[in-house]
Motif scaffolding. Sequence first.
Motif, PDB file in Angstrom:
ATOM      1  N   GLU A  77      23.289  24.394  61.538  1.00 55.15           N
ATOM      2  CA  GLU A  77      22.416  25.188  62.153  1.00 55.15           C
ATOM      3  C   GLU A  77      22.934  26.788  62.456  1.00 55.15           C
ATOM      4  O   GLU A  77      22.103  27.784  62.129  1.00 55.15           O
ATOM      5  CB  GLU A  77      21.902  24.618  63.462  1.00 55.15           C
ATOM      6  CG  GLU A  77      20.969  23.307  63.124  1.00 55.15           C
ATOM      7  CD  GLU A  77      19.682  23.741  62.269  1.00 55.15           C
ATOM      8  OE1 GLU A  77      19.366  24.914  62.371  1.00 55.15           O
ATOM      9  OE2 GLU A  77      19.282  22.716  61.618  1.00 55.15           O
ATOM     10  N   SER A 109      14.044  29.856  60.641  1.00 52.67           N
ATOM     11  CA  SER A 109      14.779  30.011  61.640  1.00 52.67           C
ATOM     12  C   SER A 109      14.040  30.382  62.825  1.00 52.67           C
ATOM     13  O   SER A 109      14.415  30.065  64.027  1.00 52.67           O
ATOM     14  CB  SER A 109      15.684  30.983  61.213  1.00 52.67           C
ATOM     15  OG  SER A 109      16.727  30.794  60.322  1.00 52.67           O
ATOM     16  N   HIS A 112      12.751  27.481  64.470  1.00 56.11           N
ATOM     17  CA  HIS A 112      13.779  26.617  64.973  1.00 56.11           C
ATOM     18  C   HIS A 112      13.929  27.024  66.485  1.00 56.11           C
ATOM     19  O   HIS A 112      14.222  26.500  67.683  1.00 56.11           O
ATOM     20  CB  HIS A 112      15.031  26.741  64.104  1.00 56.11           C
ATOM     21  CG  HIS A 112      16.565  26.455  64.700  1.00 56.11           C
ATOM     22  ND1 HIS A 112      16.700  24.989  64.986  1.00 56.11           N
ATOM     23  CD2 HIS A 112      17.381  27.035  65.435  1.00 56.11           C
ATOM     24  CE1 HIS A 112      17.905  24.774  65.586  1.00 56.11           C
ATOM     25  NE2 HIS A 112      18.219  26.006  66.161  1.00 56.11           N
ATOM     26  N   ASN A 116      13.173  25.375  70.030  1.00 58.35           N
ATOM     27  CA  ASN A 116      14.345  24.937  70.732  1.00 58.35           C
ATOM     28  C   ASN A 116      14.507  26.099  72.006  1.00 58.35           C
ATOM     29  O   ASN A 116      15.496  26.048  72.524  1.00 58.35           O
ATOM     30  CB  ASN A 116      15.814  24.878  70.187  1.00 58.35           C
ATOM     31  CG  ASN A 116      15.598  23.651  69.180  1.00 58.35           C
ATOM     32  OD1 ASN A 116      15.766  22.650  69.319  1.00 58.35           O
ATOM     33  ND2 ASN A 116      15.334  23.746  67.871  1.00 58.35           N
TER      34      ASN A 116
END
Length: 521
Positions: A77, A109, A112, A116
Amino acid sequence: MAVHHPTIMPLNLLALPHEILHCIFIETDPQDIARLRCCHTLDDYIRNNRQLFKDLYLKQFDEPSLAPDQPFAWESELPKLVRFQKILRSNDIKKKLSQLEILDIILSSTDHLLANAAPGSGNSRNVQCLSMLFENPSNVDGLMCSSLLFNLAKAETLNRRPKWIHAVNDRESRSMARGDGSHEFAVSLKFISLKPKKEGSEKERGSEKKELSEMRIRQLSAKLHVLYGIPIQYAPNFSGNFPRYDFRSELKARSTHLYARSLVYDLRRFTEGTLFGPFLDDQGSQDADWEKLEAIMIVMSYNINKYVETYHPDEAVVPRWNKPFAGATPHSFVSPAFAMPKEPRLPLAAQDPYNVTGTWMRVVCFLDYNELYSFNFASSIPNDQPRHPLENEEAFRLIIMKLEITKIEPPGEDEGKGLPVVWFKGTSAAPEIQSIPVNPLDVGLVRLTPQGEVRWTSWSIFHGVERYRSEGIQIGGPQSARGVLGTWFDRDYDELGPAGPTCFWKTTDELQDIEHNDDDV
Protein backbone atom coordinates in the motif's frame (compact mmCIF):
# COMPACT_ATOMS: atom_id res chain seq x y z
CA MET A 1 57.92 9.78 22.80
CA ALA A 2 55.34 8.66 20.33
CA VAL A 3 51.68 9.31 21.11
CA HIS A 4 49.34 6.44 20.27
CA HIS A 5 45.88 7.48 19.07
CA PRO A 6 42.92 5.11 19.27
CA THR A 7 41.96 3.55 16.00
CA ILE A 8 39.00 5.42 14.38
CA MET A 9 36.73 3.14 12.38
CA PRO A 10 35.29 4.71 9.21
CA LEU A 11 31.54 5.30 9.34
CA ASN A 12 29.73 2.62 7.35
CA LEU A 13 25.96 2.56 6.95
CA LEU A 14 26.03 -1.14 6.22
CA ALA A 15 27.76 -1.88 9.51
CA LEU A 16 25.09 -0.24 11.64
CA PRO A 17 22.73 -2.42 13.66
CA HIS A 18 19.28 -2.90 12.17
CA GLU A 19 17.74 -0.95 15.04
CA ILE A 20 19.81 2.12 14.10
CA LEU A 21 19.03 1.66 10.40
CA HIS A 22 15.35 1.56 11.25
CA CYS A 23 15.57 4.84 13.17
CA ILE A 24 17.36 6.48 10.23
CA PHE A 25 15.07 5.16 7.51
CA ILE A 26 11.79 6.15 9.19
CA GLU A 27 12.99 9.77 9.11
CA THR A 28 13.33 9.70 5.33
CA ASP A 29 10.66 10.57 2.82
CA PRO A 30 8.94 7.36 1.65
CA GLN A 31 9.75 8.39 -1.94
CA ASP A 32 13.46 8.00 -1.11
CA ILE A 33 13.16 4.40 0.06
CA ALA A 34 13.55 3.12 -3.50
CA ARG A 35 16.84 5.02 -3.83
CA LEU A 36 18.14 3.48 -0.63
CA ARG A 37 17.84 0.01 -2.15
CA CYS A 38 21.19 0.57 -3.87
CA CYS A 39 22.96 -2.61 -2.83
CA HIS A 40 22.12 -6.18 -1.91
CA THR A 41 22.51 -5.57 1.82
CA LEU A 42 20.13 -2.62 1.99
CA ASP A 43 17.78 -4.17 -0.53
CA ASP A 44 17.54 -7.30 1.61
CA TYR A 45 16.91 -5.18 4.68
CA ILE A 46 14.16 -3.05 3.11
CA ARG A 47 12.37 -5.71 1.07
CA ASN A 48 9.40 -7.18 2.98
CA ASN A 49 10.37 -5.19 6.09
CA ARG A 50 6.83 -5.00 7.38
CA GLN A 51 7.64 -2.88 10.44
CA LEU A 52 9.58 -0.31 8.41
CA PHE A 53 6.79 0.11 5.85
CA LYS A 54 4.21 0.30 8.63
CA ASP A 55 6.10 3.02 10.52
CA LEU A 56 6.67 5.04 7.33
CA TYR A 57 2.97 4.72 6.45
CA LEU A 58 1.79 5.84 9.89
CA LYS A 59 4.10 8.88 9.90
CA GLN A 60 2.10 10.34 6.98
CA PHE A 61 -1.35 8.74 7.04
CA ASP A 62 -4.09 7.71 9.45
CA GLU A 63 -3.96 4.27 10.97
CA PRO A 64 -6.44 2.09 9.06
CA SER A 65 -9.51 0.89 10.92
CA LEU A 66 -9.18 -2.87 10.75
CA ALA A 67 -10.73 -5.83 12.45
CA PRO A 68 -8.31 -7.59 14.87
CA ASP A 69 -7.89 -10.54 12.50
CA GLN A 70 -7.69 -8.45 9.32
CA PRO A 71 -4.12 -7.96 7.97
CA PHE A 72 -3.00 -4.79 6.23
CA ALA A 73 -0.51 -4.93 3.34
CA TRP A 74 1.83 -2.13 4.44
CA GLU A 75 4.53 -3.25 1.99
CA SER A 76 2.26 -2.88 -1.06
CA GLU A 77 0.00 0.00 0.00
CA LEU A 78 2.79 2.47 0.78
CA PRO A 79 4.44 2.23 -2.70
CA LYS A 80 1.01 2.75 -4.29
CA LEU A 81 0.52 5.95 -2.28
CA VAL A 82 4.04 7.13 -3.13
CA ARG A 83 3.30 6.76 -6.85
CA PHE A 84 -0.07 8.48 -6.32
CA GLN A 85 1.63 11.48 -4.66
CA LYS A 86 4.28 11.66 -7.37
CA ILE A 87 1.63 11.88 -10.11
CA LEU A 88 -0.33 14.58 -8.31
CA ARG A 89 2.77 16.66 -7.54
CA SER A 90 3.57 16.82 -11.25
CA ASN A 91 2.40 19.86 -13.24
CA ASP A 92 2.17 17.90 -16.50
CA ILE A 93 -1.57 18.25 -17.15
CA LYS A 94 -1.34 16.47 -20.52
CA LYS A 95 -0.13 13.35 -18.74
CA LYS A 96 -3.14 13.44 -16.43
CA LEU A 97 -5.80 14.38 -18.97
CA SER A 98 -8.22 11.57 -19.76
CA GLN A 99 -5.84 8.67 -19.26
CA LEU A 100 -7.55 5.60 -17.89
CA GLU A 101 -4.45 4.18 -16.20
CA ILE A 102 -3.74 7.47 -14.41
CA LEU A 103 -7.36 7.88 -13.30
CA ASP A 104 -7.43 4.29 -12.04
CA ILE A 105 -4.35 4.92 -9.89
CA ILE A 106 -5.62 8.27 -8.60
CA LEU A 107 -9.13 7.08 -7.75
CA SER A 108 -7.94 3.81 -6.23
CA SER A 109 -5.59 5.65 -3.86
CA THR A 110 -8.17 8.36 -3.14
CA ASP A 111 -10.74 5.69 -2.25
CA HIS A 112 -8.15 3.99 -0.05
CA LEU A 113 -7.29 7.18 1.84
CA LEU A 114 -10.93 8.20 2.33
CA ALA A 115 -12.06 4.72 3.38
CA ASN A 116 -9.25 4.52 5.95
CA ALA A 117 -9.48 8.10 7.22
CA ALA A 118 -9.64 8.66 10.97
CA PRO A 119 -13.24 8.95 12.22
CA GLY A 120 -14.45 12.44 13.03
CA SER A 121 -14.89 15.72 11.26
CA GLY A 122 -11.51 17.43 11.03
CA ASN A 123 -8.46 15.56 12.29
CA SER A 124 -7.71 13.19 9.43
CA ARG A 125 -4.21 13.27 7.99
CA ASN A 126 -5.54 11.39 4.95
CA VAL A 127 -8.00 14.17 4.15
CA GLN A 128 -5.35 16.83 4.80
CA CYS A 129 -2.99 15.04 2.41
CA LEU A 130 -5.64 14.88 -0.32
CA SER A 131 -6.59 18.54 0.19
CA MET A 132 -2.97 19.66 -0.19
CA LEU A 133 -2.39 17.56 -3.29
CA PHE A 134 -5.50 18.91 -5.00
CA GLU A 135 -4.48 22.51 -4.37
CA ASN A 136 -2.56 22.02 -7.62
CA PRO A 137 -4.96 23.36 -10.31
CA SER A 138 -3.72 20.86 -12.87
CA ASN A 139 -5.06 18.03 -10.70
CA VAL A 140 -8.55 19.52 -10.75
CA ASP A 141 -8.46 20.51 -14.42
CA GLY A 142 -6.80 17.35 -15.68
CA LEU A 143 -8.57 14.72 -13.58
CA MET A 144 -12.06 15.99 -12.74
CA CYS A 145 -13.28 17.47 -16.01
CA SER A 146 -13.63 14.50 -18.37
CA SER A 147 -17.28 13.57 -17.84
CA LEU A 148 -20.13 14.03 -20.32
CA LEU A 149 -21.16 17.27 -18.65
CA PHE A 150 -17.72 18.87 -19.14
CA ASN A 151 -17.31 17.53 -22.68
CA LEU A 152 -20.54 19.24 -23.66
CA ALA A 153 -19.59 22.46 -21.87
CA LYS A 154 -16.10 22.48 -23.42
CA ALA A 155 -17.55 22.26 -26.91
CA GLU A 156 -19.71 25.33 -26.42
CA THR A 157 -17.12 27.19 -24.35
CA LEU A 158 -14.72 26.92 -27.29
CA ASN A 159 -17.45 27.93 -29.76
CA ARG A 160 -17.37 24.52 -31.44
CA ARG A 161 -20.48 23.14 -33.05
CA PRO A 162 -20.73 19.42 -32.27
CA LYS A 163 -21.05 17.04 -35.18
CA TRP A 164 -23.29 14.16 -34.12
CA ILE A 165 -22.40 10.65 -35.15
CA HIS A 166 -25.09 8.04 -34.62
CA ALA A 167 -24.07 4.97 -32.66
CA VAL A 168 -24.18 1.38 -33.72
CA ASN A 169 -27.23 0.82 -31.51
CA ASP A 170 -30.02 2.90 -30.02
CA ARG A 171 -28.40 3.10 -26.58
CA GLU A 172 -25.01 4.52 -27.50
CA SER A 173 -23.92 7.73 -29.20
CA ARG A 174 -20.76 9.57 -29.94
CA SER A 175 -20.35 13.27 -30.62
CA MET A 176 -17.19 14.85 -31.92
CA ALA A 177 -16.60 18.53 -31.18
CA ARG A 178 -13.98 19.67 -33.66
CA GLY A 179 -12.26 23.02 -33.88
CA ASP A 180 -8.89 23.30 -35.54
CA GLY A 181 -8.62 19.54 -35.84
CA SER A 182 -6.20 19.15 -32.93
CA HIS A 183 -8.81 18.27 -30.32
CA GLU A 184 -11.85 16.07 -30.31
CA PHE A 185 -14.34 14.66 -27.83
CA ALA A 186 -16.02 11.27 -27.74
CA VAL A 187 -19.32 11.57 -25.88
CA SER A 188 -21.74 8.77 -25.10
CA LEU A 189 -25.15 9.89 -23.87
CA LYS A 190 -26.64 6.56 -22.83
CA PHE A 191 -24.92 4.04 -20.63
CA ILE A 192 -24.54 0.35 -21.27
CA SER A 193 -23.04 -2.24 -18.97
CA LEU A 194 -19.40 -1.60 -18.18
CA LYS A 195 -18.87 -5.36 -18.53
CA PRO A 196 -17.70 -6.33 -22.07
CA LYS A 197 -19.82 -8.67 -24.13
CA LYS A 198 -18.45 -11.95 -25.45
CA GLU A 199 -20.21 -12.13 -28.79
CA GLY A 200 -19.21 -10.24 -31.92
CA SER A 201 -16.21 -10.11 -34.22
CA GLU A 202 -12.74 -9.16 -33.06
CA LYS A 203 -13.17 -5.71 -34.63
CA GLU A 204 -16.50 -5.20 -32.87
CA ARG A 205 -14.99 -6.30 -29.56
CA GLY A 206 -12.13 -3.86 -30.08
CA SER A 207 -14.54 -1.02 -30.78
CA GLU A 208 -16.61 -1.95 -27.75
CA LYS A 209 -13.48 -2.08 -25.58
CA LYS A 210 -12.62 1.46 -26.68
CA GLU A 211 -16.15 2.67 -25.90
CA LEU A 212 -16.05 1.01 -22.48
CA SER A 213 -12.68 2.63 -21.81
CA GLU A 214 -14.07 6.07 -22.69
CA MET A 215 -17.10 5.54 -20.47
CA ARG A 216 -14.94 4.35 -17.60
CA ILE A 217 -12.75 7.45 -17.90
CA ARG A 218 -15.88 9.62 -17.65
CA GLN A 219 -17.21 7.69 -14.66
CA LEU A 220 -13.88 7.77 -12.79
CA SER A 221 -13.46 11.49 -13.45
CA ALA A 222 -16.98 12.24 -12.25
CA LYS A 223 -16.53 10.13 -9.11
CA LEU A 224 -13.33 11.96 -8.23
CA HIS A 225 -15.17 15.28 -8.65
CA VAL A 226 -18.03 14.13 -6.40
CA LEU A 227 -15.63 12.96 -3.68
CA TYR A 228 -13.70 16.23 -3.99
CA GLY A 229 -16.99 17.92 -3.18
CA ILE A 230 -16.36 21.45 -4.50
CA PRO A 231 -18.46 21.82 -7.66
CA ILE A 232 -16.44 23.19 -10.58
CA GLN A 233 -18.28 26.21 -11.94
CA TYR A 234 -16.75 26.47 -15.42
CA ALA A 235 -15.37 23.96 -17.87
CA PRO A 236 -11.61 24.35 -18.42
CA ASN A 237 -10.20 24.71 -21.90
CA PHE A 238 -7.77 22.15 -23.24
CA SER A 239 -4.72 23.73 -21.64
CA GLY A 240 -6.42 23.31 -18.30
CA ASN A 241 -7.01 27.00 -17.64
CA PHE A 242 -10.34 28.15 -16.27
CA PRO A 243 -11.91 31.37 -17.60
CA ARG A 244 -12.41 32.39 -13.96
CA TYR A 245 -11.47 36.02 -13.67
CA ASP A 246 -11.43 37.73 -17.04
CA PHE A 247 -13.10 37.02 -20.31
CA ARG A 248 -10.85 39.01 -22.62
CA SER A 249 -10.02 35.84 -24.49
CA GLU A 250 -12.20 34.38 -27.21
CA LEU A 251 -13.61 31.83 -24.78
CA LYS A 252 -17.29 32.05 -24.06
CA ALA A 253 -17.57 30.69 -20.53
CA ARG A 254 -20.74 28.77 -19.71
CA SER A 255 -21.63 27.74 -16.21
CA THR A 256 -21.54 23.99 -15.72
CA HIS A 257 -24.83 24.06 -13.81
CA LEU A 258 -26.69 24.75 -17.10
CA TYR A 259 -25.46 21.43 -18.49
CA ALA A 260 -25.87 19.66 -15.15
CA ARG A 261 -29.48 20.84 -14.97
CA SER A 262 -30.07 19.57 -18.49
CA LEU A 263 -28.80 16.11 -17.56
CA VAL A 264 -30.66 15.98 -14.23
CA TYR A 265 -34.07 16.88 -15.72
CA ASP A 266 -33.72 14.74 -18.84
CA LEU A 267 -36.51 12.21 -18.24
CA ARG A 268 -34.85 9.72 -20.59
CA ARG A 269 -32.50 9.00 -17.69
CA PHE A 270 -35.39 7.95 -15.43
CA THR A 271 -35.96 4.36 -16.52
CA GLU A 272 -36.49 0.94 -15.00
CA GLY A 273 -32.89 0.13 -15.84
CA THR A 274 -31.63 3.06 -13.72
CA LEU A 275 -34.20 2.33 -10.97
CA PHE A 276 -35.20 5.98 -11.57
CA GLY A 277 -32.21 6.84 -9.41
CA PRO A 278 -28.49 7.68 -9.76
CA PHE A 279 -27.61 4.29 -11.22
CA LEU A 280 -26.30 3.09 -14.56
CA ASP A 281 -28.86 1.81 -17.06
CA ASP A 282 -27.66 -1.73 -16.55
CA GLN A 283 -30.71 -3.91 -15.87
CA GLY A 284 -30.87 -2.96 -12.21
CA SER A 285 -27.25 -3.75 -11.33
CA GLN A 286 -27.24 -0.82 -8.85
CA ASP A 287 -23.88 0.40 -10.18
CA ALA A 288 -23.67 4.08 -9.22
CA ASP A 289 -23.84 6.51 -12.15
CA TRP A 290 -21.20 8.99 -11.04
CA GLU A 291 -21.87 11.30 -13.98
CA LYS A 292 -25.46 11.69 -12.81
CA LEU A 293 -24.35 12.13 -9.20
CA GLU A 294 -21.90 14.79 -10.39
CA ALA A 295 -24.68 16.65 -12.20
CA ILE A 296 -26.93 16.41 -9.12
CA MET A 297 -24.12 17.79 -6.92
CA ILE A 298 -23.60 20.79 -9.20
CA VAL A 299 -27.34 21.57 -9.42
CA MET A 300 -27.88 21.25 -5.65
CA SER A 301 -24.81 23.36 -4.86
CA TYR A 302 -25.98 26.12 -7.20
CA ASN A 303 -29.39 26.26 -5.54
CA ILE A 304 -28.04 25.94 -1.99
CA ASN A 305 -25.68 28.86 -2.63
CA LYS A 306 -28.61 31.00 -3.80
CA TYR A 307 -30.53 30.07 -0.64
CA VAL A 308 -27.53 30.89 1.56
CA GLU A 309 -27.11 34.31 -0.09
CA THR A 310 -30.77 35.09 0.65
CA TYR A 311 -31.33 33.66 4.13
CA HIS A 312 -27.80 33.25 5.61
CA PRO A 313 -28.56 30.06 7.57
CA ASP A 314 -26.13 28.64 10.12
CA GLU A 315 -23.38 26.63 8.43
CA ALA A 316 -24.03 23.78 10.86
CA VAL A 317 -27.55 23.52 9.40
CA VAL A 318 -26.83 24.22 5.71
CA PRO A 319 -23.16 23.44 5.01
CA ARG A 320 -21.22 25.21 2.28
CA TRP A 321 -19.61 22.81 -0.15
CA ASN A 322 -16.27 24.62 -0.22
CA LYS A 323 -13.77 22.30 1.50
CA PRO A 324 -12.00 19.52 -0.43
CA PHE A 325 -13.12 16.01 0.53
CA ALA A 326 -14.97 17.32 3.58
CA GLY A 327 -17.37 14.73 4.98
CA ALA A 328 -16.58 12.19 2.25
CA THR A 329 -15.30 9.57 4.69
CA PRO A 330 -17.07 6.89 6.72
CA HIS A 331 -18.06 7.94 10.27
CA SER A 332 -17.14 11.59 9.60
CA PHE A 333 -20.46 12.87 10.98
CA VAL A 334 -20.11 14.12 14.53
CA SER A 335 -23.29 15.23 16.26
CA PRO A 336 -23.10 18.56 18.12
CA ALA A 337 -23.10 18.44 21.90
CA PHE A 338 -26.53 18.20 23.49
CA ALA A 339 -27.79 20.94 25.77
CA MET A 340 -29.38 18.32 28.01
CA PRO A 341 -27.90 14.99 29.05
CA LYS A 342 -28.52 12.43 26.32
CA GLU A 343 -30.54 9.35 27.17
CA PRO A 344 -28.95 5.99 26.32
CA ARG A 345 -29.80 4.75 22.86
CA LEU A 346 -32.49 2.14 22.50
CA PRO A 347 -31.15 -1.34 21.74
CA LEU A 348 -32.35 -1.23 18.11
CA ALA A 349 -30.72 2.13 17.38
CA ALA A 350 -27.48 0.97 18.96
CA GLN A 351 -27.27 -1.80 16.32
CA ASP A 352 -27.71 0.61 13.38
CA PRO A 353 -24.44 0.86 11.39
CA TYR A 354 -25.78 3.81 9.35
CA ASN A 355 -26.75 5.97 12.37
CA VAL A 356 -30.12 6.89 10.85
CA THR A 357 -31.92 8.02 14.01
CA GLY A 358 -31.78 11.79 14.39
CA THR A 359 -32.57 15.01 12.57
CA TRP A 360 -31.70 15.48 8.91
CA MET A 361 -31.85 18.45 6.56
CA ARG A 362 -33.11 17.80 3.05
CA VAL A 363 -33.18 19.89 -0.13
CA VAL A 364 -35.58 19.15 -2.99
CA CYS A 365 -35.42 21.01 -6.32
CA PHE A 366 -37.97 20.85 -9.11
CA LEU A 367 -39.01 22.58 -12.32
CA ASP A 368 -42.51 23.86 -12.93
CA TYR A 369 -44.16 20.85 -14.56
CA ASN A 370 -45.04 22.79 -17.72
CA GLU A 371 -41.36 23.71 -18.10
CA LEU A 372 -40.27 20.12 -17.37
CA TYR A 373 -42.71 18.77 -19.97
CA SER A 374 -41.73 21.39 -22.55
CA PHE A 375 -38.02 20.70 -22.03
CA ASN A 376 -38.52 16.97 -22.58
CA PHE A 377 -41.32 16.75 -25.14
CA ALA A 378 -41.80 20.08 -26.96
CA SER A 379 -39.32 19.16 -29.69
CA SER A 380 -38.18 15.87 -31.13
CA ILE A 381 -34.56 15.08 -30.26
CA PRO A 382 -32.98 11.73 -31.17
CA ASN A 383 -32.49 9.50 -28.16
CA ASP A 384 -28.76 9.38 -28.79
CA GLN A 385 -28.29 13.15 -28.39
CA PRO A 386 -28.23 15.25 -25.20
CA ARG A 387 -30.70 18.06 -24.69
CA HIS A 388 -29.70 21.70 -24.82
CA PRO A 389 -28.38 23.56 -21.73
CA LEU A 390 -31.32 24.35 -19.44
CA GLU A 391 -31.54 27.93 -18.18
CA ASN A 392 -34.92 27.65 -16.43
CA GLU A 393 -34.59 28.23 -12.69
CA GLU A 394 -35.89 25.58 -10.31
CA ALA A 395 -37.98 25.84 -7.19
CA PHE A 396 -36.12 25.10 -3.95
CA ARG A 397 -37.49 23.45 -0.83
CA LEU A 398 -35.59 23.02 2.44
CA ILE A 399 -37.08 20.26 4.61
CA ILE A 400 -36.31 19.10 8.15
CA MET A 401 -36.66 15.33 8.62
CA LYS A 402 -36.88 13.53 11.95
CA LEU A 403 -36.12 9.84 11.42
CA GLU A 404 -36.17 6.77 13.67
CA ILE A 405 -35.32 3.21 12.76
CA THR A 406 -38.06 0.59 12.98
CA LYS A 407 -36.34 -2.70 12.20
CA ILE A 408 -33.09 -4.30 11.10
CA GLU A 409 -32.95 -7.23 8.67
CA PRO A 410 -30.24 -9.35 7.05
CA PRO A 411 -29.37 -8.29 3.48
CA GLY A 412 -31.24 -9.90 0.59
CA GLU A 413 -29.94 -11.54 -2.57
CA ASP A 414 -29.59 -8.25 -4.49
CA GLU A 415 -27.93 -6.33 -1.64
CA GLY A 416 -24.39 -5.99 -0.32
CA LYS A 417 -23.56 -8.47 2.43
CA GLY A 418 -21.28 -6.30 4.55
CA LEU A 419 -24.02 -4.55 6.54
CA PRO A 420 -27.68 -5.21 7.39
CA VAL A 421 -30.79 -3.55 5.94
CA VAL A 422 -32.16 -0.81 8.21
CA TRP A 423 -35.77 0.42 7.89
CA PHE A 424 -36.89 3.79 9.22
CA LYS A 425 -39.89 6.07 9.53
CA GLY A 426 -40.26 9.73 10.35
CA THR A 427 -41.86 13.09 9.77
CA SER A 428 -40.92 16.13 7.70
CA ALA A 429 -41.63 19.83 7.93
CA ALA A 430 -40.46 23.05 6.35
CA PRO A 431 -38.37 25.36 8.55
CA GLU A 432 -40.01 28.56 9.74
CA ILE A 433 -37.98 30.52 7.20
CA GLN A 434 -40.11 29.05 4.39
CA SER A 435 -43.72 30.10 4.00
CA ILE A 436 -44.71 26.98 2.04
CA PRO A 437 -45.75 24.06 4.29
CA VAL A 438 -44.21 20.66 3.67
CA ASN A 439 -45.52 17.96 6.02
CA PRO A 440 -45.22 14.45 4.58
CA LEU A 441 -44.56 11.29 6.51
CA ASP A 442 -41.42 9.43 5.47
CA VAL A 443 -40.64 5.73 5.38
CA GLY A 444 -37.65 4.04 3.84
CA LEU A 445 -34.63 1.78 4.12
CA VAL A 446 -30.84 1.91 3.95
CA ARG A 447 -28.58 -0.90 2.72
CA LEU A 448 -25.46 -1.60 0.72
CA THR A 449 -25.44 -2.15 -3.03
CA PRO A 450 -23.56 -5.23 -4.32
CA GLN A 451 -20.65 -2.86 -5.07
CA GLY A 452 -20.56 -1.55 -1.46
CA GLU A 453 -22.20 1.87 -1.90
CA VAL A 454 -24.73 2.98 0.73
CA ARG A 455 -28.14 3.14 -0.98
CA TRP A 456 -31.10 5.06 0.51
CA THR A 457 -34.69 4.51 -0.67
CA SER A 458 -37.59 6.47 0.80
CA TRP A 459 -41.26 7.21 0.21
CA SER A 460 -43.10 10.46 1.00
CA ILE A 461 -46.67 9.95 2.19
CA PHE A 462 -49.31 12.71 2.08
CA HIS A 463 -52.72 12.18 3.73
CA GLY A 464 -51.93 8.49 4.07
CA VAL A 465 -51.18 8.10 0.34
CA GLU A 466 -47.71 7.42 -1.03
CA ARG A 467 -46.92 10.16 -3.55
CA TYR A 468 -43.18 10.37 -4.23
CA ARG A 469 -40.21 8.04 -4.02
CA SER A 470 -36.49 8.80 -3.72
CA GLU A 471 -33.27 6.94 -4.51
CA GLY A 472 -29.83 8.09 -3.41
CA ILE A 473 -26.20 7.20 -2.67
CA GLN A 474 -24.46 8.29 0.54
CA ILE A 475 -21.19 9.91 -0.55
CA GLY A 476 -18.30 8.69 1.57
CA GLY A 477 -19.93 5.58 3.00
CA PRO A 478 -21.83 4.83 6.23
CA GLN A 479 -22.28 7.75 8.62
CA SER A 480 -20.50 10.22 6.31
CA ALA A 481 -21.06 13.89 7.03
CA ARG A 482 -21.44 14.70 3.31
CA GLY A 483 -24.80 12.96 3.17
CA VAL A 484 -26.85 11.62 0.28
CA LEU A 485 -27.18 12.70 -3.37
CA GLY A 486 -30.07 11.32 -5.39
CA THR A 487 -33.34 11.75 -7.23
CA TRP A 488 -37.04 11.97 -6.41
CA PHE A 489 -39.82 10.85 -8.76
CA ASP A 490 -43.43 9.72 -9.02
CA ARG A 491 -44.29 6.66 -6.93
CA ASP A 492 -45.59 4.84 -10.03
CA TYR A 493 -42.31 5.30 -11.94
CA ASP A 494 -44.04 7.53 -14.47
CA GLU A 495 -41.60 8.28 -17.31
CA LEU A 496 -43.50 11.52 -17.96
CA GLY A 497 -42.49 12.83 -14.56
CA PRO A 498 -42.45 14.70 -12.31
CA ALA A 499 -38.87 14.09 -11.20
CA GLY A 500 -35.84 15.99 -10.02
CA PRO A 501 -32.74 16.06 -7.80
CA THR A 502 -32.49 15.91 -4.03
CA CYS A 503 -29.87 15.72 -1.29
CA PHE A 504 -29.92 15.38 2.48
CA TRP A 505 -27.45 15.29 5.36
CA LYS A 506 -27.59 14.74 9.10
CA THR A 507 -27.47 17.69 11.48
CA THR A 508 -27.77 16.01 14.89
CA ASP A 509 -28.41 12.67 16.58
CA GLU A 510 -31.07 14.45 18.61
CA LEU A 511 -34.71 14.05 17.55
CA GLN A 512 -35.69 17.69 17.38
CA ASP A 513 -39.39 18.40 17.66
CA ILE A 514 -41.22 18.94 14.38
CA GLU A 515 -44.72 20.31 14.18
CA HIS A 516 -46.70 17.92 11.98
CA ASN A 517 -50.05 19.03 10.58
CA ASP A 518 -51.52 17.26 7.57
CA ASP A 519 -54.19 19.95 7.28
CA ASP A 520 -51.53 22.32 5.95
CA VAL A 521 -50.66 20.12 2.98
